[in-house]
Design a protein around this motif. Structure first.
Motif, PDB file in Angstrom:
ATOM      1  N   ARG A 336       0.833  -1.200   0.000  1.00 27.68           N
ATOM      2  CA  ARG A 336       0.000   0.000   0.000  1.00 27.68           C
ATOM      3  C   ARG A 336       0.871   1.256   0.000  1.00 27.68           C
ATOM      4  O   ARG A 336       0.915   2.007   0.967  1.00 27.68           O
ATOM      5  CB  ARG A 336      -0.919  -0.006   1.211  1.00 27.68           C
ATOM      6  CG  ARG A 336      -1.969  -1.110   1.200  1.00 27.68           C
ATOM      7  CD  ARG A 336      -2.865  -0.993   2.413  1.00 27.68           C
ATOM      8  NE  ARG A 336      -3.559   0.290   2.446  1.00 27.68           N
ATOM      9  CZ  ARG A 336      -4.721   0.517   1.856  1.00 27.68           C
ATOM     10  NH1 ARG A 336      -5.320  -0.443   1.171  1.00 27.68           N
ATOM     11  NH2 ARG A 336      -5.296   1.696   1.943  1.00 27.68           N
ATOM     12  N   GLU A 337       1.576   1.468  -1.058  1.00 25.82           N
ATOM     13  CA  GLU A 337       2.401   2.663  -1.206  1.00 25.82           C
ATOM     14  C   GLU A 337       2.241   3.180  -2.626  1.00 25.82           C
ATOM     15  O   GLU A 337       1.896   2.417  -3.543  1.00 25.82           O
ATOM     16  CB  GLU A 337       3.873   2.350  -0.932  1.00 25.82           C
ATOM     17  CG  GLU A 337       4.163   1.962   0.509  1.00 25.82           C
ATOM     18  CD  GLU A 337       5.638   1.672   0.717  1.00 25.82           C
ATOM     19  OE1 GLU A 337       6.435   2.623   0.625  1.00 25.82           O
ATOM     20  OE2 GLU A 337       5.985   0.498   0.926  1.00 25.82           O
ATOM     21  N   PRO A 338       2.480   4.475  -2.862  1.00 26.32           N
ATOM     22  CA  PRO A 338       2.321   5.034  -4.210  1.00 26.32           C
ATOM     23  C   PRO A 338       3.271   4.378  -5.208  1.00 26.32           C
ATOM     24  O   PRO A 338       4.352   3.907  -4.863  1.00 26.32           O
ATOM     25  CB  PRO A 338       2.638   6.520  -4.026  1.00 26.32           C
ATOM     26  CG  PRO A 338       2.427   6.786  -2.568  1.00 26.32           C
ATOM     27  CD  PRO A 338       2.805   5.521  -1.868  1.00 26.32           C
ATOM     28  N   LEU A 339       2.850   4.375  -6.461  1.00 28.85           N
ATOM     29  CA  LEU A 339       3.639   3.807  -7.552  1.00 28.85           C
ATOM     30  C   LEU A 339       3.658   4.807  -8.701  1.00 28.85           C
ATOM     31  O   LEU A 339       2.645   5.420  -9.026  1.00 28.85           O
ATOM     32  CB  LEU A 339       3.032   2.479  -8.031  1.00 28.85           C
ATOM     33  CG  LEU A 339       3.637   1.847  -9.288  1.00 28.85           C
ATOM     34  CD1 LEU A 339       5.096   1.492  -9.070  1.00 28.85           C
ATOM     35  CD2 LEU A 339       2.854   0.607  -9.691  1.00 28.85           C
ATOM     36  N   LEU A 340       4.837   4.971  -9.328  1.00 26.41           N
ATOM     37  CA  LEU A 340       5.012   5.891 -10.456  1.00 26.41           C
ATOM     38  C   LEU A 340       5.306   5.083 -11.710  1.00 26.41           C
ATOM     39  O   LEU A 340       6.245   4.292 -11.746  1.00 26.41           O
ATOM     40  CB  LEU A 340       6.172   6.853 -10.170  1.00 26.41           C
ATOM     41  CG  LEU A 340       6.588   7.794 -11.306  1.00 26.41           C
ATOM     42  CD1 LEU A 340       5.471   8.772 -11.630  1.00 26.41           C
ATOM     43  CD2 LEU A 340       7.868   8.536 -10.944  1.00 26.41           C
ATOM     44  N   ALA A 437      11.746   5.913  -5.927  1.00 27.12           N
ATOM     45  CA  ALA A 437      12.152   4.620  -5.356  1.00 27.12           C
ATOM     46  C   ALA A 437      11.175   3.521  -5.729  1.00 27.12           C
ATOM     47  O   ALA A 437      11.521   2.338  -5.703  1.00 27.12           O
ATOM     48  CB  ALA A 437      12.273   4.719  -3.840  1.00 27.12           C
ATOM     49  N   ARG A 438       9.924   3.924  -6.050  1.00 27.17           N
ATOM     50  CA  ARG A 438       8.912   2.936  -6.445  1.00 27.17           C
ATOM     51  C   ARG A 438       8.379   3.347  -7.830  1.00 27.17           C
ATOM     52  O   ARG A 438       7.212   3.709  -7.984  1.00 27.17           O
ATOM     53  CB  ARG A 438       7.777   2.888  -5.418  1.00 27.17           C
ATOM     54  CG  ARG A 438       8.215   2.284  -4.079  1.00 27.17           C
ATOM     55  CD  ARG A 438       7.106   2.359  -3.043  1.00 27.17           C
ATOM     56  NE  ARG A 438       5.841   1.838  -3.533  1.00 27.17           N
ATOM     57  CZ  ARG A 438       5.526   0.553  -3.598  1.00 27.17           C
ATOM     58  NH1 ARG A 438       6.408  -0.355  -3.218  1.00 27.17           N
ATOM     59  NH2 ARG A 438       4.349   0.163  -4.041  1.00 27.17           N
ATOM     60  N   SER A 439       9.260   3.324  -8.794  1.00 23.45           N
ATOM     61  CA  SER A 439       8.881   3.720 -10.148  1.00 23.45           C
ATOM     62  C   SER A 439       9.240   2.615 -11.132  1.00 23.45           C
ATOM     63  O   SER A 439      10.162   1.833 -10.901  1.00 23.45           O
ATOM     64  CB  SER A 439       9.582   5.022 -10.549  1.00 23.45           C
ATOM     65  OG  SER A 439      10.974   4.823 -10.658  1.00 23.45           O
ATOM     66  N   VAL A 440       8.478   2.559 -12.213  1.00 25.95           N
ATOM     67  CA  VAL A 440       8.716   1.598 -13.289  1.00 25.95           C
ATOM     68  C   VAL A 440       8.624   2.360 -14.608  1.00 25.95           C
ATOM     69  O   VAL A 440       7.679   3.122 -14.820  1.00 25.95           O
ATOM     70  CB  VAL A 440       7.677   0.456 -13.276  1.00 25.95           C
ATOM     71  CG1 VAL A 440       7.883  -0.468 -14.474  1.00 25.95           C
ATOM     72  CG2 VAL A 440       7.759  -0.338 -11.979  1.00 25.95           C
ATOM     73  N   THR A 441       9.601   2.164 -15.472  1.00 28.18           N
ATOM     74  CA  THR A 441       9.602   2.799 -16.791  1.00 28.18           C
ATOM     75  C   THR A 441       9.155   1.782 -17.835  1.00 28.18           C
ATOM     76  O   THR A 441       9.770   0.719 -17.976  1.00 28.18           O
ATOM     77  CB  THR A 441      10.999   3.326 -17.150  1.00 28.18           C
ATOM     78  OG1 THR A 441      11.418   4.275 -16.165  1.00 28.18           O
ATOM     79  CG2 THR A 441      10.992   3.986 -18.520  1.00 28.18           C
TER      80      THR A 441
END
Length: 572
Positions: A336-340, A437-441
């Motif tokens: 349950r944390e933000p995701l980019l 830190a919680r990102s996906v390209t």
């Protein structure tokens, strides 16, 4: 670092870069002037959990069988190994997943690895060459591992002859080059790869001829339903075209891939309701299976069945970059944390976001329409799911409101999509750094062109009852795979839907039916948006006037000399 130009690390003194790395590992502030791409590479290694003091990796058992790349490369490599010298260089060949297929030579202190992916060993030239599809170098302290601090390496990607896909990399490693890039053996590496690609082209041509010969033998006779496939090429008779569905084609494509590793002779099990049977015969060349020929027979009274559900387009694709991105995003969504989600326009960020949220209701906020997030945040519930699209369009009040929301509710189920482009302001940049830190390209379509053949049936509208599915000639597929797709999957979907809805001919889609820009292929050099538009207009005018340049120039209102000059410029 990429070596066609001077590496940024080359302009930074080696001792300074070593000091910067030591500061990075100890968590101290970095000195000024450290190239950002080097720091980003170190951060990725830390993110992947690579220990900087990793010892020599344990040699794994060899991969089963000999790959197509290694089979073509081995004669070339055996000829050039004597040129390495004694104790001076290490030559490494990897596959498209950076698994080591072959090594020769040695460098003091540099042992053999079984894999060169960044997830295993951190930043290195092979991983960089795979990502950029061009020659790349990494020198000394640009590496993350302690044991590679005195090593320089240059890597060149090996491209497949049929579609330009990266089949693997060739690396030459040596003791640290004090002069910096270019690596003294860069030309040697490029010449070796050129020789390997020549051998691959020669072998590919023989394979295509063998597949065509097998297809022609099987298709003799009136109205025979025959298809030949090898995982890259597809030959389908008109009778088979009427029987094939996307689901049956998918089964046959997988069977063709399996045929390289096991015997698939006999009747293939097709999906329920397929309406036909398929008997498969392997196609062999030099004692090795390279594809299959299948004979289709219609069932006497096929039971009507509802069309099988298609997988979501957002999850379609088996390429390594795509599966890694989707898998990483799914893993991060479990907490349950933000995701980019970042990536170019049209890569499917919003669609993948909805897929990740599942069936739960989602509130969508679009910064392109509500830059201050006034409407979205006033209606948001603390326990709800929030999808924020187009974060690059946020106004400063919207960024401040979102930062405030995250401060008050750090466990917000928030998914943010962002399209890089214009420089971000300081407030937005702080938000992006907070989410990094919680990102996906998501990779652009040009970096996963092997997925295009899987995407086509998923993007094609279902045919009317009794109509055959939309299929493609090999020449058309090659044109689709060669085009850079600046609009990514969204642009591909527009092309496919337009063809499915407006074409007036039957049979597989031919290259001549594709839009001008796709049919003609990419320009020889990168073009600005204005040049892209101008080139498209010229190609369309040439098509309307049957290739007559004089009439085309008149229609465009330019001189014939100007038209010739622009065409020459686009071919450079």
């Amino acid at each position: 670092m990429t070596t066609t130009d001077a590496s940024p690390a080359a302009t930074t003194a080696r001792p300074s870069l070593r000091v910067a790395r030591e500061r990075f590992l100890s968590g101290r502030p970095l000195p000024q002037g450290v190239p950002e791409e080097v720091v980003a590479a170190w951060r990725r290694a830390r993110f992947f959990g690579v220990p900087h003091d990793l010892e020599e990796s344990v040699v794994s058992p060899p991969l089963s069988g000999e790959s197509t790349l290694l089979g073509a490369a081995r004669p070339v490599l055996d000829r050039i190994v004597p040129a390495l010298g004694v104790g001076g260089s290490l030559l490494v060949l990897t596959d498209e997943r950076l698994r080591v297929l072959w090594t020769a030579g040695s460098v003091p202190g540099l042992g053999v690895c079984t894999g060169l992916s960044e997830q295993e060993v951190g930043h290195n030239s092979a991983a960089l060459a795979l990502r950029t599809r061009s020659r790349a170098e990494v020198h000394g302290p640009e590496h993350f591992l302690d044991r590679w601090q005195d090593v320089s390496a240059v890597s060149v990607p090996v491209l497949g002859p049929e579609n330009g896909h990266v089949l693997g990399t060739l690396t030459v490693a040596s003791r640290l080059c004090t002069a910096g890039p270019p690596h003294p053996q860069a030309a040697f590496a490029e010449a070796t790869v050129a020789a390997v690609e020549t051998e691959l082209r020669a072998r590919a041509g023989r394979g295509e001829r063998a597949l065509l010969d097998a297809y022609m033998r099987a298709a003799r006779g009136p109205d025979r339903a025959v298809a030949a496939l090898d995982g890259r090429n597809r030959l389908v008779s008109d009778a088979a075209q009427r029987l094939l569905t996307p689901e049956v084609l998918g089964v046959l494509e997988r069977t063709a891939a399996d045929a390289r590793h096991r015997d698939v002779t006999g009747v293939v099990r097709l999906p329920e309701g397929a309406g036909c049977t398929a008997r498969v015969t392997p196609v062999r060349l030099d004692g090795r299976t390279i594809g299959i020929v299948t004979a289709l027979e219609p069932l006497d009274d096929p039971a009507p069945a509802a069309p099988a559900p298609r997988p979501p387009v957002t999850l379609t694709g088996s390429s390594v970059p795509w599966r890694h991105a989707v898998g990483r995003a799914a893993e991060l969504m479990r907490s349950r944390e933000p995701l980019l989600l970042t990536g170019e326009r049209g890569t499917g960020k919003s669609a993948l976001a909805r897929e990740l949220f599942g069936p739960d209701p989602v509130q969508v906020a679009d910064a392109a329409r509500d830059a201050g997030l006034d409407q979205a945040l006033s209606a948001w519930r603390p326990d709800g799911l929030l999808l924020l699209r187009h974060a690059e369009r946020l106004a400063q009040p919207g960024v401040a409101a979102l930062n405030s929301l995250l401060d008050q509710h750090p466990d917000t189920r928030l998914l943010v999509t962002h399209t890089p482009g214009a420089p971000a302001g300081p407030c937005l940049q702080r938000l992006l750094d907070r989410l990094s830190a919680r990102s996906v390209t998501l990779p652009p379509l040009r970096e996963r062109t092997e997925d295009i053949r899987e995407l086509l049936p998923a993007l094609t509208p279902r045919p009317a009852p009794g109509q055959p599915p939309l299929t493609w000639t090999l020449d058309a597929l090659r044109a689709l795979e060669a085009y850079p797709w600046p609009g990514n999957v969204t642009e591909l979907a527009h092309v496919v839907r337009a063809l499915a809805e407006h074409r007036r001919v039957t049979g597989p889609v031919r290259r001549a039916e594709l839009p001008d820009a796709v049919r003609e292929g990419p320009a020889a050099r990168p073009l600005s948006p204005m040049e892209h538009a101008e080139r498209a207009a010229i190609l369309e005018a040439l098509r309307r006037h049957g290739g007559n340049k004089a009439r085309t120039a008149v229609a465009l209102g330019i001189g014939r000399a100007t038209l010739y000059r622009k065409l020459r410029e686009y071919r450079r």
